[in-house]
Design a protein around this motif. Structure first.
Motif, PDB file in Angstrom:
ATOM      1  N   GLU A  55     -41.873  41.551   2.556  1.00 50.00           N
ATOM      2  CA  GLU A  55     -42.981  41.835   3.486  1.00 50.00           C
ATOM      3  C   GLU A  55     -42.472  42.010   4.908  1.00 50.00           C
ATOM      4  OE1 GLU A  55     -46.444  39.402   3.226  1.00 50.00           O
ATOM      5  OE2 GLU A  55     -46.593  39.797   1.068  1.00 50.00           O
TER       6      GLU A  55
ATOM      7  N   CYS B 124     -40.860  45.357   5.179  1.00 47.86           N
ATOM      8  CA  CYS B 124     -41.843  46.447   5.312  1.00 47.86           C
ATOM      9  C   CYS B 124     -42.293  46.568   6.766  1.00 47.86           C
ATOM     10  CB  CYS B 124     -43.068  46.192   4.424  1.00 47.86           C
ATOM     11  SG  CYS B 124     -42.715  46.384   2.677  1.00 47.86           S
TER      12      CYS B 124
ATOM     13  N   ASP C  38     -41.626  49.736   9.152  1.00 47.71           N
ATOM     14  CA  ASP C  38     -42.771  50.388   9.781  1.00 47.71           C
ATOM     15  C   ASP C  38     -42.557  50.533  11.296  1.00 47.71           C
ATOM     16  OD1 ASP C  38     -45.674  51.191   8.859  1.00 47.71           O
ATOM     17  OD2 ASP C  38     -45.862  50.281  10.839  1.00 47.71           O
TER      18      ASP C  38
ATOM     19  N   SER D 215     -53.807  51.785   6.406  1.00 54.08           N
ATOM     20  CA  SER D 215     -52.678  51.028   5.849  1.00 54.08           C
ATOM     21  C   SER D 215     -51.364  51.394   6.528  1.00 54.08           C
ATOM     22  CB  SER D 215     -52.564  51.265   4.336  1.00 54.08           C
ATOM     23  OG  SER D 215     -52.487  52.650   4.057  1.00 54.08           O
TER      24      SER D 215
ATOM     25  N   THR E 251     -46.856  50.418   6.291  1.00 55.49           N
ATOM     26  CA  THR E 251     -45.822  50.253   5.255  1.00 55.49           C
ATOM     27  C   THR E 251     -45.957  48.887   4.568  1.00 55.49           C
ATOM     28  OG1 THR E 251     -44.362  51.650   6.554  1.00 55.49           O
ATOM     29  CG2 THR E 251     -43.334  50.288   4.853  1.00 55.49           C
ATOM     30  N   ARG E 252     -45.950  48.919   3.227  1.00 57.91           N
ATOM     31  CA  ARG E 252     -46.204  47.679   2.472  1.00 57.91           C
ATOM     32  C   ARG E 252     -45.728  47.820   1.031  1.00 57.91           C
ATOM     33  NH1 ARG E 252     -49.837  51.275   2.176  1.00 57.91           N
ATOM     34  NH2 ARG E 252     -51.417  51.398   0.555  1.00 57.91           N
TER      35      ARG E 252
END
Ligand code: GLP
Length: 247
Positions: free
Chosen positions: A110, A113, A117, A149, A151-152
């Motif tokens: 996480e 990500c 991002d 949304s 980046t994930r």
């Protein structure tokens, strides 16, 4: 949205390569977003061919991956970083350190990500190459993905896993999770170039172009971007052409 309907794969690749070539020629330090998949392979072959002919260089370019599988060995040939290296960046003069991708083997995915991002946002991608899923996904933003949304880590749908099974030895090998740039992240790109070929994409292309803008069809967000070029072959364009009616 600018829509280009090409009569065959070579023409699609040539039109798309022309856009990439002029983008690379127009910026001092171009930042290019790269997708993977069957739709972009002819474009990458054409870019390699033109590069070998000496028409342009990637030396000043930085490239960012759009999405990446989670759960594959770092040397797995279908890890998107390896795919893009094999099909494009390893065959042109783009230094390996200038190919950026999320580290899907990081201990804290996480956090990784969020870091990726931030990197993408800071880099300001000028031209993003994209495909479109049969279910209307963009990158790995599956139906239901929020328009805001970022980046994930996402879970892949059965449709997407089935569509991508052709790249693996068996359908079970297709990862169940991936990291994807979010829809909001992708929308920050200056120019989106979307490539779709084949009849299986016709319905998704029609909905993306003319349907309601809804999170159930992520690609419909393209209608809200100021600069989109859609490059289609006749099969992928068929529903759009038919819906326009005679004349
Ligand atoms: C894949 C990728 C997308 C790609 C799309 C279309 O699942 N994650 O980035 O653009 O789906 O793929 P294809 O070109 O193989 O149809």
């Amino acid at each position: 949205m600018e829509v280009v309907i090409a009569s065959n794969t070579d023409e699609m690749a040539a039109r798309a390569a022309g856009i990439v070539e002029s983008f690379l020629g127009s910026a001092v330090s171009p930042v290019l977003g790269l997708a993977t998949g069957a739709s972009v392979q002819p474009l990458y072959r054409e870019l390699v061919r033109r590069h070998r002919e000496g028409s342009f260089s990637f030396a000043a370019t930085r490239a960012f991956l759009l999405d990446e599988y989670v759960g594959l060995h770092p040397h797995h040939p279908q890890l998107y970083r390896n795919v893009v290296r094999a099909e494009l960046t390893g065959q042109v003069d783009l230094r390996p350190t200038r190919l950026c991708s999320p580290d899907v083997h990081a201990a804290d995915l996480e956090e990784e990500c969020a870091r990726y991002d931030r990197r993408v946002r800071r880099a300001r991608i000028g031209l993003q190459i994209l495909g479109i899923g049969r279910n209307g996904h963009l990158a790995f933003n599956e139906p239901g993905s929020a328009f805001d949304s970022r980046t994930r880590v996402v879970r892949l749908t059965a449709t997407t896993r089935a569509d991508n099974a052709c790249f693996f030895d068996s359908p079970d090998e297709v990862p169940r999770r991936a990291v994807t740039q979010g829809l909001d992240t992708i929308m920050e790109t200056g120019h989106l170039m979307v490539i779709a070929s084949g009849a299986a994409k016709a319905a998704a292309v029609l909905s993306a172009l003319r349907g309601p803008v809804t999170e159930t069809l992520p690609a419909s967000i393209l209608q809200m971007h100021p600069r989109v070029t859609l490059i289609l072959d006749r099969q992928a364009a068929k529903a759009v052409v038919d819906s326009a009616g005679p004349g």
